[in-house]
Design a protein around this motif. Sequence first.
Motif, PDB file in Angstrom:
ATOM      1  N   LYS A 107      33.881  38.901  51.920  1.00 21.68           N
ATOM      2  CA  LYS A 107      34.158  39.692  53.127  1.00 21.68           C
ATOM      3  C   LYS A 107      35.609  39.484  53.569  1.00 21.68           C
ATOM      4  N   ALA A 108      36.062  38.244  53.573  1.00 20.97           N
ATOM      5  CA  ALA A 108      37.443  37.962  53.965  1.00 20.97           C
ATOM      6  C   ALA A 108      38.425  38.600  52.987  1.00 20.97           C
ATOM      7  N   TYR A 109      38.133  38.513  51.700  1.00 21.20           N
ATOM      8  CA  TYR A 109      39.012  39.108  50.691  1.00 21.20           C
ATOM      9  C   TYR A 109      39.014  40.632  50.813  1.00 21.20           C
ATOM     10  N   ASP A 110      37.825  41.208  51.050  1.00 18.17           N
ATOM     11  CA  ASP A 110      37.711  42.656  51.176  1.00 18.17           C
ATOM     12  C   ASP A 110      38.389  43.157  52.448  1.00 18.17           C
ATOM     13  N   ASP A 111      38.311  42.398  53.522  1.00 22.13           N
ATOM     14  CA  ASP A 111      38.988  42.793  54.754  1.00 22.13           C
ATOM     15  C   ASP A 111      40.498  42.885  54.556  1.00 22.13           C
ATOM     16  N   LYS A 112      41.033  42.009  53.716  1.00 19.36           N
ATOM     17  CA  LYS A 112      42.478  42.009  53.500  1.00 19.36           C
ATOM     18  C   LYS A 112      42.912  43.004  52.428  1.00 19.36           C
ATOM     19  N   TYR A 113      42.178  43.069  51.312  1.00 16.14           N
ATOM     20  CA  TYR A 113      42.625  43.862  50.167  1.00 16.14           C
ATOM     21  C   TYR A 113      41.836  45.154  49.937  1.00 16.14           C
ATOM     22  N   LYS A 114      40.812  45.423  50.737  1.00 17.44           N
ATOM     23  CA  LYS A 114      40.041  46.679  50.669  1.00 17.44           C
ATOM     24  C   LYS A 114      39.516  46.978  49.266  1.00 17.44           C
ATOM     25  N   VAL A 115      38.869  45.984  48.673  1.00 17.74           N
ATOM     26  CA  VAL A 115      38.326  46.136  47.326  1.00 17.74           C
ATOM     27  C   VAL A 115      37.249  47.215  47.295  1.00 17.74           C
ATOM     28  N   THR A 116      36.404  47.270  48.312  1.00 25.93           N
ATOM     29  CA  THR A 116      35.294  48.226  48.310  1.00 25.93           C
ATOM     30  C   THR A 116      35.749  49.653  48.585  1.00 25.93           C
ATOM     31  N   ALA A 117      36.967  49.834  49.067  1.00 21.87           N
ATOM     32  CA  ALA A 117      37.466  51.183  49.348  1.00 21.87           C
ATOM     33  C   ALA A 117      38.070  51.843  48.110  1.00 21.87           C
ATOM     34  N   ARG A 118      38.294  51.069  47.058  1.00 24.44           N
ATOM     35  CA  ARG A 118      38.902  51.632  45.852  1.00 24.44           C
ATOM     36  C   ARG A 118      37.880  52.452  45.083  1.00 24.44           C
ATOM     37  N   ARG A 119      38.327  53.538  44.493  1.00 21.58           N
ATOM     38  CA  ARG A 119      37.434  54.406  43.731  1.00 21.58           C
ATOM     39  C   ARG A 119      37.765  54.453  42.244  1.00 21.58           C
ATOM     40  N   HIS A 120      38.972  54.074  41.853  1.00 25.94           N
ATOM     41  CA  HIS A 120      39.375  54.221  40.456  1.00 25.94           C
ATOM     42  C   HIS A 120      39.705  52.894  39.778  1.00 25.94           C
ATOM     43  N   VAL A 121      39.735  51.807  40.522  1.00 30.33           N
ATOM     44  CA  VAL A 121      40.065  50.500  39.950  1.00 30.33           C
ATOM     45  C   VAL A 121      38.953  49.527  40.312  1.00 30.33           C
ATOM     46  N   THR A 122      38.303  48.995  39.295  1.00 36.33           N
ATOM     47  CA  THR A 122      37.202  48.066  39.526  1.00 36.33           C
ATOM     48  C   THR A 122      37.728  46.674  39.896  1.00 36.33           C
ATOM     49  N   VAL A 123      36.842  45.809  40.293  1.00 38.88           N
ATOM     50  CA  VAL A 123      37.202  44.438  40.639  1.00 38.88           C
ATOM     51  C   VAL A 123      37.646  43.727  39.365  1.00 38.88           C
ATOM     52  N   SER A 124      38.803  43.084  39.417  1.00 39.06           N
ATOM     53  CA  SER A 124      39.362  42.454  38.223  1.00 39.06           C
ATOM     54  C   SER A 124      38.933  40.992  38.108  1.00 39.06           C
ATOM     55  N   PHE A 125      39.195  40.446  36.941  1.00 35.45           N
ATOM     56  CA  PHE A 125      38.921  39.042  36.662  1.00 35.45           C
ATOM     57  C   PHE A 125      39.656  38.161  37.663  1.00 35.45           C
ATOM     58  N   ASN A 126      40.936  38.453  37.897  1.00 32.36           N
ATOM     59  CA  ASN A 126      41.733  37.629  38.805  1.00 32.36           C
ATOM     60  C   ASN A 126      41.255  37.740  40.244  1.00 32.36           C
ATOM     61  N   GLU A 127      40.761  38.899  40.653  1.00 31.89           N
ATOM     62  CA  GLU A 127      40.232  39.034  42.015  1.00 31.89           C
ATOM     63  C   GLU A 127      38.974  38.209  42.207  1.00 31.89           C
TER      64      GLU A 127
END
Length: 161
Positions: A107-127
């Motif tokens: 949740k903290a990571y998503d609040d900062k980087y908006k991972v769930t708002a992306r539509r064309h780039v999946t969650v990466s290994f480094n994330e």
Amino acid sequence: MSFSSRRRNYMLQPHRRDGLIEWMKHMLQHSFVLDALDQTAPETFRHFEELIEEHREWTRLVNESTSSSTTAALQTKGVNSRISKLRQLVPTVGVFHTNLPLRRAFKAYDDKYKVTARRHVTVSFNEIRQILNLAQVMALCGAGASSSSSSAGGSPPPPPP
């Protein structure tokens, strides 16, 4: 093989990857493909928390039982299988020394980087690695112990007097 030939053939050699992070990435891939990452990712991380906690308990019981019949000692303590569910899914998984508040870290990571708002780039290994690192820091700071701690920014608690 010389250094220069290794540099030229960089992509030809397999790289060592972490099995747990690869497995987590694969589990989150389904949500991304279905465009449901914002609804299902917190529950997926909750499932990861449960598997890790079960693995920690299993590891603790295995370490406590030092007798020659480990299976019998584990069964008397309520552990039926010889390996944890997480170890069955990811054979290379190691030992976890702390609880990992993965939902809060995500949740903290998503609040900062908006991972769930992306539509064309999946969650990466480094994330995923960064989310695990953030969960470790939250656990060590005590932020993972209480659900009513400070803001999602993850600021550490004040030092003891």
